[in-house]
Design a protein around this motif. Structure first.
Motif, PDB file in Angstrom:
ATOM      1  N   PRO A  41       0.835  -1.208   0.000  1.00  0.00           N
ATOM      2  CA  PRO A  41       0.000   0.000   0.000  1.00  0.00           C
ATOM      3  C   PRO A  41       0.866   1.253   0.000  1.00  0.00           C
ATOM      4  CG  PRO A  41       0.103  -0.937   2.206  1.00  0.00           C
ATOM      5  CD  PRO A  41       0.803  -1.912   1.304  1.00  0.00           C
ATOM      6  N   ALA A  42       0.236   2.363  -0.287  1.00  0.00           N
ATOM      7  CA  ALA A  42       0.973   3.621  -0.439  1.00  0.00           C
ATOM      8  C   ALA A  42       1.701   4.040   0.834  1.00  0.00           C
ATOM      9  CB  ALA A  42       0.019   4.728  -0.880  1.00  0.00           C
ATOM     10  N   ASP A  43       1.155   3.695   2.008  1.00  0.00           N
ATOM     11  CA  ASP A  43       1.781   4.135   3.257  1.00  0.00           C
ATOM     12  C   ASP A  43       2.757   3.108   3.832  1.00  0.00           C
ATOM     13  OD1 ASP A  43      -0.058   2.220   3.923  1.00  0.00           O
ATOM     14  OD2 ASP A  43      -1.002   3.361   5.549  1.00  0.00           O
ATOM     15  N   HIS A  44       3.091   2.072   3.079  1.00  0.00           N
ATOM     16  CA  HIS A  44       4.025   1.066   3.576  1.00  0.00           C
ATOM     17  C   HIS A  44       5.417   1.689   3.735  1.00  0.00           C
ATOM     18  CE1 HIS A  44       6.467  -2.582   3.806  1.00  0.00           C
ATOM     19  NE2 HIS A  44       5.352  -3.251   4.058  1.00  0.00           N
ATOM     20  N   PRO A  45       6.138   1.348   4.796  1.00  0.00           N
ATOM     21  CA  PRO A  45       7.473   1.948   5.010  1.00  0.00           C
ATOM     22  C   PRO A  45       8.430   1.766   3.837  1.00  0.00           C
ATOM     23  CG  PRO A  45       6.746   0.824   6.998  1.00  0.00           C
ATOM     24  CD  PRO A  45       5.730   0.507   5.938  1.00  0.00           C
ATOM     25  N   LYS A  46       8.345   0.652   3.117  1.00  0.00           N
ATOM     26  CA  LYS A  46       9.231   0.437   1.976  1.00  0.00           C
ATOM     27  C   LYS A  46       8.921   1.404   0.836  1.00  0.00           C
ATOM     28  CE  LYS A  46      10.228  -4.494   2.763  1.00  0.00           C
ATOM     29  NZ  LYS A  46      11.676  -4.307   2.981  1.00  0.00           N
ATOM     30  N   ILE A  47       7.630   1.723   0.656  1.00  0.00           N
ATOM     31  CA  ILE A  47       7.245   2.693  -0.372  1.00  0.00           C
ATOM     32  C   ILE A  47       7.731   4.083   0.011  1.00  0.00           C
ATOM     33  CG2 ILE A  47       5.316   3.787  -1.563  1.00  0.00           C
ATOM     34  CD1 ILE A  47       5.829   0.915  -2.433  1.00  0.00           C
ATOM     35  N   GLN A  55      13.976  11.195  -3.819  1.00  0.00           N
ATOM     36  CA  GLN A  55      13.606  12.577  -3.507  1.00  0.00           C
ATOM     37  C   GLN A  55      12.248  12.946  -4.112  1.00  0.00           C
ATOM     38  OE1 GLN A  55      17.087  14.819  -4.825  1.00  0.00           O
ATOM     39  NE2 GLN A  55      18.070  14.544  -2.839  1.00  0.00           N
ATOM     40  N   VAL A  56      11.293  12.024  -3.947  1.00  0.00           N
ATOM     41  CA  VAL A  56       9.922  12.234  -4.385  1.00  0.00           C
ATOM     42  C   VAL A  56       9.024  12.243  -3.155  1.00  0.00           C
ATOM     43  CG1 VAL A  56       7.993  11.182  -5.653  1.00  0.00           C
ATOM     44  CG2 VAL A  56      10.297  11.145  -6.632  1.00  0.00           C
ATOM     45  N   ASP A  57       8.049  13.141  -3.108  1.00  0.00           N
ATOM     46  CA  ASP A  57       7.117  13.223  -1.994  1.00  0.00           C
ATOM     47  C   ASP A  57       6.338  11.908  -1.882  1.00  0.00           C
ATOM     48  OD1 ASP A  57       5.228  13.799  -0.089  1.00  0.00           O
ATOM     49  OD2 ASP A  57       4.354  15.515  -1.155  1.00  0.00           O
ATOM     50  N   PRO A  58       6.455  11.159  -0.766  1.00  0.00           N
ATOM     51  CA  PRO A  58       5.735   9.887  -0.627  1.00  0.00           C
ATOM     52  C   PRO A  58       4.215  10.018  -0.758  1.00  0.00           C
ATOM     53  CG  PRO A  58       7.439  10.073   1.057  1.00  0.00           C
ATOM     54  CD  PRO A  58       7.348  11.417   0.375  1.00  0.00           C
ATOM     55  N   ALA A  59       3.690  11.226  -0.516  1.00  0.00           N
ATOM     56  CA  ALA A  59       2.244  11.430  -0.636  1.00  0.00           C
ATOM     57  C   ALA A  59       1.757  11.263  -2.072  1.00  0.00           C
ATOM     58  CB  ALA A  59       1.869  12.812  -0.116  1.00  0.00           C
ATOM     59  N   ARG A  60       2.662  11.321  -3.051  1.00  0.00           N
ATOM     60  CA  ARG A  60       2.283  11.162  -4.456  1.00  0.00           C
ATOM     61  C   ARG A  60       2.154   9.698  -4.864  1.00  0.00           C
ATOM     62  NH1 ARG A  60       6.488  13.994  -8.041  1.00  0.00           N
ATOM     63  NH2 ARG A  60       4.990  13.307  -9.636  1.00  0.00           N
ATOM     64  N   ALA A  61       2.677   8.783  -4.056  1.00  0.00           N
ATOM     65  CA  ALA A  61       2.668   7.358  -4.404  1.00  0.00           C
ATOM     66  C   ALA A  61       1.285   6.746  -4.181  1.00  0.00           C
ATOM     67  CB  ALA A  61       3.704   6.614  -3.575  1.00  0.00           C
ATOM     68  N   ILE A  62       0.918   5.781  -5.027  1.00  0.00           N
ATOM     69  CA  ILE A  62      -0.345   5.058  -4.851  1.00  0.00           C
ATOM     70  C   ILE A  62      -0.114   3.625  -4.370  1.00  0.00           C
ATOM     71  CG2 ILE A  62      -1.599   6.431  -6.558  1.00  0.00           C
ATOM     72  CD1 ILE A  62      -1.183   4.065  -8.533  1.00  0.00           C
ATOM     73  N   GLY A  63       1.159   3.255  -4.200  1.00  0.00           N
ATOM     74  CA  GLY A  63       1.509   1.907  -3.768  1.00  0.00           C
ATOM     75  C   GLY A  63       2.664   1.387  -4.584  1.00  0.00           C
ATOM     76  N   SER A  85      16.353  -8.958  -4.210  1.00  0.00           N
ATOM     77  CA  SER A  85      15.029  -8.383  -4.032  1.00  0.00           C
ATOM     78  C   SER A  85      15.065  -6.921  -4.462  1.00  0.00           C
ATOM     79  CB  SER A  85      14.578  -8.486  -2.572  1.00  0.00           C
ATOM     80  OG  SER A  85      15.449  -7.742  -1.737  1.00  0.00           O
ATOM     81  N   THR A  86      13.892  -6.363  -4.695  1.00  0.00           N
ATOM     82  CA  THR A  86      13.791  -4.958  -5.050  1.00  0.00           C
ATOM     83  C   THR A  86      12.421  -4.431  -4.652  1.00  0.00           C
ATOM     84  OG1 THR A  86      14.203  -3.338  -6.817  1.00  0.00           O
ATOM     85  CG2 THR A  86      12.892  -5.269  -7.387  1.00  0.00           C
ATOM     86  N   VAL A  87      12.291  -3.112  -4.618  1.00  0.00           N
ATOM     87  CA  VAL A  87      11.038  -2.431  -4.281  1.00  0.00           C
ATOM     88  C   VAL A  87      10.670  -1.501  -5.425  1.00  0.00           C
ATOM     89  CG1 VAL A  87       9.893  -0.850  -2.677  1.00  0.00           C
ATOM     90  CG2 VAL A  87      11.532  -2.522  -1.813  1.00  0.00           C
ATOM     91  N   PHE A  88       9.374  -1.438  -5.752  1.00  0.00           N
ATOM     92  CA  PHE A  88       8.839  -0.513  -6.741  1.00  0.00           C
ATOM     93  C   PHE A  88       7.863   0.435  -6.067  1.00  0.00           C
ATOM     94  CE2 PHE A  88       9.506  -4.557  -8.869  1.00  0.00           C
ATOM     95  CZ  PHE A  88      10.272  -4.200  -9.963  1.00  0.00           C
ATOM     96  N   ALA A  89       7.871   1.681  -6.474  1.00  0.00           N
ATOM     97  CA  ALA A  89       6.850   2.634  -6.038  1.00  0.00           C
ATOM     98  C   ALA A  89       6.241   3.289  -7.276  1.00  0.00           C
ATOM     99  CB  ALA A  89       7.440   3.697  -5.125  1.00  0.00           C
ATOM    100  N   LEU A  90       4.929   3.432  -7.280  1.00  0.00           N
ATOM    101  CA  LEU A  90       4.191   3.964  -8.428  1.00  0.00           C
ATOM    102  C   LEU A  90       3.792   5.405  -8.177  1.00  0.00           C
ATOM    103  CD1 LEU A  90       1.922   0.854  -8.859  1.00  0.00           C
ATOM    104  CD2 LEU A  90       3.783   1.494 -10.394  1.00  0.00           C
ATOM    105  N   ILE A  91       4.174   6.296  -9.086  1.00  0.00           N
ATOM    106  CA  ILE A  91       3.847   7.719  -9.000  1.00  0.00           C
ATOM    107  C   ILE A  91       3.051   8.090 -10.249  1.00  0.00           C
ATOM    108  CG2 ILE A  91       4.730  10.040  -8.612  1.00  0.00           C
ATOM    109  CD1 ILE A  91       5.589   8.064  -6.461  1.00  0.00           C
ATOM    110  N   PRO A  92       1.721   8.088 -10.196  1.00  0.00           N
ATOM    111  CA  PRO A  92       0.926   8.335 -11.410  1.00  0.00           C
ATOM    112  C   PRO A  92       0.955   9.801 -11.835  1.00  0.00           C
ATOM    113  CG  PRO A  92      -0.509   8.165  -9.509  1.00  0.00           C
ATOM    114  CD  PRO A  92       0.879   7.835  -9.017  1.00  0.00           C
ATOM    115  N   ASP A  93       0.735  10.013 -13.138  1.00  0.00           N
ATOM    116  CA  ASP A  93       0.550  11.372 -13.636  1.00  0.00           C
ATOM    117  C   ASP A  93      -0.756  11.929 -13.080  1.00  0.00           C
ATOM    118  OD1 ASP A  93       2.845  11.116 -15.081  1.00  0.00           O
ATOM    119  OD2 ASP A  93       1.876  10.959 -17.047  1.00  0.00           O
TER     120      ASP A  93
END
Length: 199
Positions: A41-47, A55-63, A85-93
């Motif tokens: 989810p968007a508020d997960h610590p890894k995201i 250097q992207v505002d975490p509030a912009r992520a959707i998960g 392993s790796t982590v992905f974060a999604l930042i929609p337009d």
């Protein structure tokens, strides 16, 4: 299907069989891997952490997703290691939510933090385009059915060397099975594992 639904459908454990074509050498290489995918989810610590890394505002992520893998290819030497392993974060337009930026902890073609561009195409396939310092990659993922995922990728190095890969990925456990992918054993002794694309 939107991009987060795509990641949620990907959650679980998968066995991937791939063929990579080394176009400069006119040769193909086979491999196999075990992959574990967990939608986050968007508020997960890894995201939050991966957003801060870029250097992207975490509030912009959707998960996003956490992916781990264990694998190898047919040409591997004894000291080659395709596990991680790796982590992905999604930042929609803001104006076109079916496309945006995908932040990666590590890339497919280079093992460094990288930001690529994603979009969902007209067939609900996920397309990722990533530019690195020395190469570029294009990857496309789609589901013929919920337990079968297909993937193609091309990597072009600026010196002219190109590889093209096709993967068939079978679901072997859904999200409720918490067994580690590293605990699984391939059924074919001669075919080794290969690392997933960092996803």
């Amino acid at each position: 299907m939107d991009v987060m639904e795509f990641f949620q459908q990907s959650t679980g454990r998968w066995r991937s069989q791939r063929t990579t074509h080394h176009l400069a050498f006119r040769r193909a290489e086979a491999g196999e891997s075990e992959i574990q995918v967990e939608a986050l989810p968007a508020d997960h610590p890894k995201i939050v952490e991966i957003c801060q890394l870029h250097q992207v505002d975490p509030a912009r992520a959707i998960g996003g997703a956490f992916v781990s893998w264990k694998g190898a290819m047919g040409w591997d030497r004894d000291d080659d290691n395709h596990e991680g392993s790796t982590v992905f974060a999604l930042i929609p337009d803001a104006e076109q939510p079916r496309q945006g930026t995908l932040l990666r902890e590590r890339g497919y073609a280079e093992i460094v933090p990288v930001a690529g561009q994603y979009h969902m195409d007209d067939e609900n396939a996920l397309v990722l385009t990533t530019e690195y310092e020395t190469m570029s990659s294009v990857e496309r993922f789609w589901f013929p059915n919920p337990s079968l995922r297909m993937r193609t990728s091309t990597v072009k190095r600026f010196g002219g060397f190109t590889t093209a890969t096709f993967c068939t990925e079978f679901r072997v456990a859904d999200a409720t099975d918490t067994s580690s992918a590293s605990e699984q054993t391939p059924k074919t002794a001669e075919t080794k594992y290969f690392s997933f694309l960092g996803w």
